[in-house]
Motif scaffolding. Structure first.
Motif, PDB file in Angstrom:
ATOM      1  N   MET A  34       0.806  -1.173  -0.095  1.00 47.02           N
ATOM      2  CA  MET A  34       0.002   0.193   0.025  1.00 47.02           C
ATOM      3  C   MET A  34       0.853   1.224   0.051  1.00 47.02           C
ATOM      4  N   THR A  35       1.739   1.312   0.868  1.00 44.58           N
ATOM      5  CA  THR A  35       2.733   2.404   0.648  1.00 44.58           C
ATOM      6  C   THR A  35       3.423   2.730  -0.532  1.00 44.58           C
ATOM      7  N   ILE A  36       3.888   1.841  -1.059  1.00 43.67           N
ATOM      8  CA  ILE A  36       4.540   1.981  -2.436  1.00 43.67           C
ATOM      9  C   ILE A  36       3.711   2.345  -3.645  1.00 43.67           C
ATOM     10  N   LEU A  37       2.439   1.678  -3.607  1.00 42.37           N
ATOM     11  CA  LEU A  37       1.398   2.011  -4.589  1.00 42.37           C
ATOM     12  C   LEU A  37       1.032   3.214  -4.191  1.00 42.37           C
ATOM     13  N   THR A  38       0.658   3.748  -2.972  1.00 40.00           N
ATOM     14  CA  THR A  38       0.109   5.082  -2.899  1.00 40.00           C
ATOM     15  C   THR A  38       1.314   6.282  -3.068  1.00 40.00           C
ATOM     16  N   LEU A  39       2.440   5.878  -2.784  1.00 38.10           N
ATOM     17  CA  LEU A  39       3.549   6.910  -3.149  1.00 38.10           C
ATOM     18  C   LEU A  39       3.636   6.875  -4.701  1.00 38.10           C
ATOM     19  N   ALA A  40       3.613   5.866  -5.482  1.00 40.10           N
ATOM     20  CA  ALA A  40       3.451   5.760  -7.009  1.00 40.10           C
ATOM     21  C   ALA A  40       2.176   6.684  -7.211  1.00 40.10           C
ATOM     22  N   ALA A  41       1.015   6.547  -6.858  1.00 43.55           N
ATOM     23  CA  ALA A  41       0.159   7.547  -7.105  1.00 43.55           C
ATOM     24  C   ALA A  41       0.303   8.774  -6.650  1.00 43.55           C
ATOM     25  N   HIS A  42       1.035   9.204  -5.909  1.00 49.25           N
ATOM     26  CA  HIS A  42       1.214  10.568  -5.317  1.00 49.25           C
ATOM     27  C   HIS A  42       2.570  11.001  -6.062  1.00 49.25           C
ATOM     28  N   SER A  43       3.241  10.398  -6.808  1.00 52.18           N
ATOM     29  CA  SER A  43       4.420  10.697  -7.626  1.00 52.18           C
ATOM     30  C   SER A  43       4.539  11.825  -8.580  1.00 52.18           C
ATOM     31  N   ASP A  44       3.191  11.954  -9.045  1.00 48.34           N
ATOM     32  CA  ASP A  44       3.094  13.036 -10.139  1.00 48.34           C
ATOM     33  C   ASP A  44       2.348  14.437  -9.371  1.00 48.34           C
ATOM     34  N   GLY A  45       2.338  14.556  -8.156  1.00 40.98           N
ATOM     35  CA  GLY A  45       1.882  15.498  -7.389  1.00 40.98           C
ATOM     36  C   GLY A  45       0.428  15.379  -7.349  1.00 40.98           C
ATOM     37  N   HIS A  46      -0.308  14.452  -7.716  1.00 41.00           N
ATOM     38  CA  HIS A  46      -1.691  14.620  -7.512  1.00 41.00           C
ATOM     39  C   HIS A  46      -2.176  13.066  -7.458  1.00 41.00           C
ATOM     40  N   LEU A  47      -3.218  12.898  -6.548  1.00 45.22           N
ATOM     41  CA  LEU A  47      -3.725  11.590  -6.229  1.00 45.22           C
ATOM     42  C   LEU A  47      -4.936  11.642  -7.117  1.00 45.22           C
ATOM     43  N   HIS A  48      -5.143  10.735  -8.125  1.00 40.85           N
ATOM     44  CA  HIS A  48      -6.380  10.612  -9.180  1.00 40.85           C
ATOM     45  C   HIS A  48      -6.994   9.513  -8.521  1.00 40.85           C
ATOM     46  N   PRO A  49      -8.543   9.959  -8.636  1.00 39.79           N
ATOM     47  CA  PRO A  49      -9.451   9.004  -8.033  1.00 39.79           C
ATOM     48  C   PRO A  49      -9.305   7.478  -8.840  1.00 39.79           C
ATOM     49  N   THR A  50      -9.074   7.639  -9.929  1.00 39.68           N
ATOM     50  CA  THR A  50      -8.801   6.076 -10.631  1.00 39.68           C
ATOM     51  C   THR A  50      -7.491   5.337 -10.074  1.00 39.68           C
ATOM     52  N   GLU A  51      -6.582   6.078  -9.260  1.00 40.83           N
ATOM     53  CA  GLU A  51      -5.501   5.512  -8.980  1.00 40.83           C
ATOM     54  C   GLU A  51      -5.874   4.941  -7.605  1.00 40.83           C
ATOM     55  N   VAL A  52      -6.865   5.757  -6.785  1.00 44.82           N
ATOM     56  CA  VAL A  52      -7.297   5.061  -5.441  1.00 44.82           C
ATOM     57  C   VAL A  52      -8.066   3.953  -5.766  1.00 44.82           C
ATOM     58  N   ASP A  53      -8.886   3.810  -6.822  1.00 44.38           N
ATOM     59  CA  ASP A  53      -9.681   2.721  -7.331  1.00 44.38           C
ATOM     60  C   ASP A  53      -8.697   1.499  -7.273  1.00 44.38           C
ATOM     61  N   VAL A  54      -7.758   1.661  -8.248  1.00 42.50           N
ATOM     62  CA  VAL A  54      -6.638   0.710  -8.461  1.00 42.50           C
ATOM     63  C   VAL A  54      -6.219  -0.083  -7.311  1.00 42.50           C
ATOM     64  N   ILE A  55      -5.678   1.017  -6.322  1.00 42.41           N
ATOM     65  CA  ILE A  55      -5.119   0.388  -5.078  1.00 42.41           C
ATOM     66  C   ILE A  55      -6.215  -0.179  -4.250  1.00 42.41           C
ATOM     67  N   GLU A  56      -7.464   0.217  -4.164  1.00 37.17           N
ATOM     68  CA  GLU A  56      -8.526  -0.248  -3.435  1.00 37.17           C
ATOM     69  C   GLU A  56      -8.670  -1.649  -4.073  1.00 37.17           C
ATOM     70  N   GLN A  57      -8.899  -1.939  -5.165  1.00 33.42           N
ATOM     71  CA  GLN A  57      -8.812  -3.246  -5.876  1.00 33.42           C
ATOM     72  C   GLN A  57      -7.861  -4.095  -5.587  1.00 33.42           C
ATOM     73  N   PHE A  58      -6.816  -3.664  -5.693  1.00 34.66           N
ATOM     74  CA  PHE A  58      -5.572  -4.559  -5.340  1.00 34.66           C
ATOM     75  C   PHE A  58      -5.776  -5.109  -3.912  1.00 34.66           C
ATOM     76  N   MET A  59      -6.353  -4.367  -2.833  1.00 37.59           N
ATOM     77  CA  MET A  59      -6.353  -4.358  -1.560  1.00 37.59           C
ATOM     78  C   MET A  59      -7.614  -5.743  -1.463  1.00 37.59           C
ATOM     79  N   GLU A  60      -8.833  -5.405  -2.020  1.00 35.46           N
ATOM     80  CA  GLU A  60      -9.748  -6.256  -2.133  1.00 35.46           C
ATOM     81  C   GLU A  60      -9.463  -7.703  -2.625  1.00 35.46           C
ATOM     82  N   ARG A  61      -8.540  -7.604  -3.745  1.00 38.69           N
ATOM     83  CA  ARG A  61      -8.271  -8.642  -4.176  1.00 38.69           C
ATOM     84  C   ARG A  61      -7.221  -9.801  -3.195  1.00 38.69           C
ATOM     85  N   GLU A  62      -6.462  -8.827  -2.590  1.00 39.78           N
ATOM     86  CA  GLU A  62      -5.486  -9.640  -1.700  1.00 39.78           C
ATOM     87  C   GLU A  62      -6.375 -10.066  -0.491  1.00 39.78           C
TER      88      GLU A  62
END
Length: 186
Positions: free
Chosen positions: A75-103
């Motif tokens: 989660m930390t690395i995925l969220t860091l990747a999502a923030h790396s461009d300076g903006h946390l896009h809602p679709t990035e949050v969705d992708v991380i959430e889907q990863f968490m749900e699958r795990e």
């Protein structure tokens, strides 16, 4: 510097933990420390001091945080990747959430709809820094090959989620690659 200091608790705007997750002060003090501040109720072992709606919400939040704790490196690395461009896009949050749900499903942890929403809220509040990046990568590489592959697939989906691969994201990919090569993993 070591002197005891006093302050007004009602002036605390946010509490940020070492992984960069931002918490609402009343709930943080109630959940983590057991203090009732700002007229709130402190937690006891069975959550009996909260209203029924709060009890359900708290259970969802606790479930999301327990999952976050199990998947903290990913989660930390995925969220860091999502923030790396300076903006946390809602679709990035969705992708991380889907990863968490699958795990979670793979671990046999059923997530309620409320817990899935709480996961998205936890992700949105995280403000991770790169100072523990190598440690998190090492923990990911302690997992089995299938878990590592799922993580890297999610990483690629996060990078592409907003439809643009920014220079900052490429920089992060290069930094991770250098760390992996240095550790003999890449």
């Amino acid at each position: 510097r070591q002197a005891i200091r006093t302050f007004r608790a009602d002036r605390i705007i946010a509490v940020i933990d070492r992984d960069g997750e931002v918490f609402d002060p009343p709930r943080y003090f109630a959940e983590r420390i057991g203090l009732a501040l700002f007229g709130g109720a402190a937690l006891d072992g069975n959550l009996a001091t909260f209203e029924d709606n709060d009890r359900t919400a708290l259970t969802d939040i606790q479930q999301a945080r327990a999952l976050r704790d199990k998947l903290r490196p990913e989660m930390t690395i995925l969220t860091l990747a999502a923030h790396s461009d300076g903006h946390l896009h809602p679709t990035e949050v969705d992708v991380i959430e889907q990863f968490m749900e699958r795990e979670a499903a793979g671990m046999g942890i059923p997530l309620t709809l409320g817990a899935a929403k709480a996961c998205a809220d936890v992700i949105s509040r995280m403000r991770p820094s790169a100072y523990r990046l190598e440690e998190h990568l090492a923990r990911i590489y302690e997992r089995d090959a299938a878990a590592q592959e799922r993580f890297w697939n999610a990483f690629q989906r996060v990078m592409a989620a907003d439809g643009i691969v920014h220079d900052e994201e490429l920089s992060m990919i290069n930094e991770l690659g250098a760390m992996l090569r240095g550790a003999g993993k890449g």
